[in-house]
Every structure is written in C-alpha cells, then in structure tokens.
Motif scaffolding. Structure first.
Motif, PDB file in Angstrom:
ATOM      1  N   GLN A  42     129.748  20.814 -29.927  1.00 51.79           N
ATOM      2  CA  GLN A  42     129.085  21.176 -31.184  1.00 51.79           C
ATOM      3  C   GLN A  42     128.008  22.229 -30.965  1.00 51.79           C
ATOM      4  O   GLN A  42     127.815  23.105 -31.820  1.00 51.79           O
ATOM      5  CB  GLN A  42     128.511  19.934 -31.863  1.00 51.79           C
ATOM      6  N   ILE A  43     127.330  22.185 -29.835  1.00 51.29           N
ATOM      7  CA  ILE A  43     126.340  23.220 -29.540  1.00 51.29           C
ATOM      8  C   ILE A  43     127.041  24.549 -29.290  1.00 51.29           C
ATOM      9  O   ILE A  43     126.610  25.596 -29.790  1.00 51.29           O
ATOM     10  CB  ILE A  43     125.433  22.806 -28.362  1.00 51.29           C
ATOM     11  N   ILE A  44     128.148  24.526 -28.560  1.00 44.35           N
ATOM     12  CA  ILE A  44     128.914  25.761 -28.331  1.00 44.35           C
ATOM     13  C   ILE A  44     129.390  26.336 -29.660  1.00 44.35           C
ATOM     14  O   ILE A  44     129.292  27.541 -29.896  1.00 44.35           O
ATOM     15  CB  ILE A  44     130.107  25.501 -27.385  1.00 44.35           C
ATOM     16  N   ALA A  45     129.900  25.489 -30.542  1.00 43.98           N
ATOM     17  CA  ALA A  45     130.370  25.960 -31.854  1.00 43.98           C
ATOM     18  C   ALA A  45     129.226  26.600 -32.634  1.00 43.98           C
ATOM     19  O   ALA A  45     129.413  27.643 -33.267  1.00 43.98           O
ATOM     20  CB  ALA A  45     130.988  24.805 -32.641  1.00 43.98           C
ATOM     21  N   ALA A  46     128.048  25.998 -32.578  1.00 47.26           N
ATOM     22  CA  ALA A  46     126.897  26.551 -33.299  1.00 47.26           C
ATOM     23  C   ALA A  46     126.459  27.888 -32.703  1.00 47.26           C
ATOM     24  O   ALA A  46     126.051  28.802 -33.436  1.00 47.26           O
ATOM     25  CB  ALA A  46     125.737  25.556 -33.280  1.00 47.26           C
ATOM     26  N   ILE A  47     126.572  28.038 -31.385  1.00 52.93           N
ATOM     27  CA  ILE A  47     126.242  29.317 -30.749  1.00 52.93           C
ATOM     28  C   ILE A  47     127.290  30.353 -31.132  1.00 52.93           C
ATOM     29  O   ILE A  47     126.956  31.480 -31.514  1.00 52.93           O
ATOM     30  CB  ILE A  47     126.148  29.160 -29.213  1.00 52.93           C
ATOM     31  N   ASP A  48     128.555  29.965 -31.051  1.00 49.48           N
ATOM     32  CA  ASP A  48     129.636  30.904 -31.354  1.00 49.48           C
ATOM     33  C   ASP A  48     129.640  31.358 -32.806  1.00 49.48           C
ATOM     34  O   ASP A  48     129.975  32.497 -33.105  1.00 49.48           O
ATOM     35  CB  ASP A  48     130.999  30.306 -30.987  1.00 49.48           C
ATOM     36  N   ASP A  49     129.272  30.465 -33.742  1.00 47.10           N
ATOM     37  CA  ASP A  49     129.280  30.870 -35.151  1.00 47.10           C
ATOM     38  C   ASP A  49     127.958  31.491 -35.606  1.00 47.10           C
ATOM     39  O   ASP A  49     127.806  31.874 -36.765  1.00 47.10           O
ATOM     40  CB  ASP A  49     129.708  29.716 -36.068  1.00 47.10           C
TER      41      ASP A  49
END
Length: 118
Positions: free
Chosen positions: A20-27
């Motif tokens: 979820q942290i990766i997704a938030a960074i990516d988006d």
C-alpha cells in the motif's frame, strides 16, 4: 496515509503495508520528502507489532522507495528511486540469465527487443 489491512487476506500484514505504501508512492499520493509515521505510531494505528511495520519499512528501504535518516525518520525517496529500482531489476535479470547460461550479448539483445529498440 490511509492503510487498511484485510485480516482475511492470505497476504501477510507486513506485505499489505509495504504494497500500500508502494502504491501510494507510485500514484503520487506520497511524494518525495514525505515523512512516514514512526514505526511504533503506525503499528499502534494498525494494531500490529512494531516489528511487522519495521519489516515493511526495511523492505521499502531495500527496494529504494524510502530512506531512513535516524532521528529525522523514514522519508519517501526522491526521483532517484526509479533508477535504484531499475538497477535492482537489472541485477536480478543479470543473475537470472547467468544461471540460465545465456550469453551476455544475447541477454542485451533480449533487453533491447523488450524495450522496442530492435
């Protein structure tokens, strides 16, 4: 930062946090320089053990998404994070082709073809 854990998921909690942290960074919801909550704070918010969150943060750091600066905390990395991840992927690819016995020239040709350069 809004992290939601699914207790019925077969995915371990540390992996859910990490993903979820990766997704938030990516988006773009977490931008470079954003300070992540301290491990103990996030662990308390998510009702997890501190070691679970610490593992997620450690894996994020190893993957180049965040960096820990001691007392300054854990921060989202800047634009060089993509380069770091690309270098890690290149190392993994090189290891794989070596194990498979693929010649270096052929391995490079495969990458060029995948990138559409050939």
């Amino acid at each position: 930062m809004d992290i939601r854990l699914d207790s019925s998921s077969p995915t371990p909690p540390f992996e859910q946090v990490r993903a979820q942290i990766i997704a938030a960074i990516d988006d773009g919801s977490l931008v470079a320089g954003t300070r992540l909550p301290p491990v103990r704070t996030l662990a308390a918010e998510l009702n997890l053990a501190a070691n679970t969150v610490a593992r997620a943060y450690r894996e994020l750091e190893e993957a180049g998404y965040v960096e820990t600066r001691g007392r300054a905390g854990t921060l989202v990395r800047g634009g060089d994070a993509a380069s770091t991840r690309a270098a890690q992927a290149a190392r993994a690819y090189a290891d794989t082709v070596r194990r498979l016995g693929v010649a270096p020239s052929e391995a490079v040709a495969l990458v060029r073809a995948a990138l559409g350069a050939e």
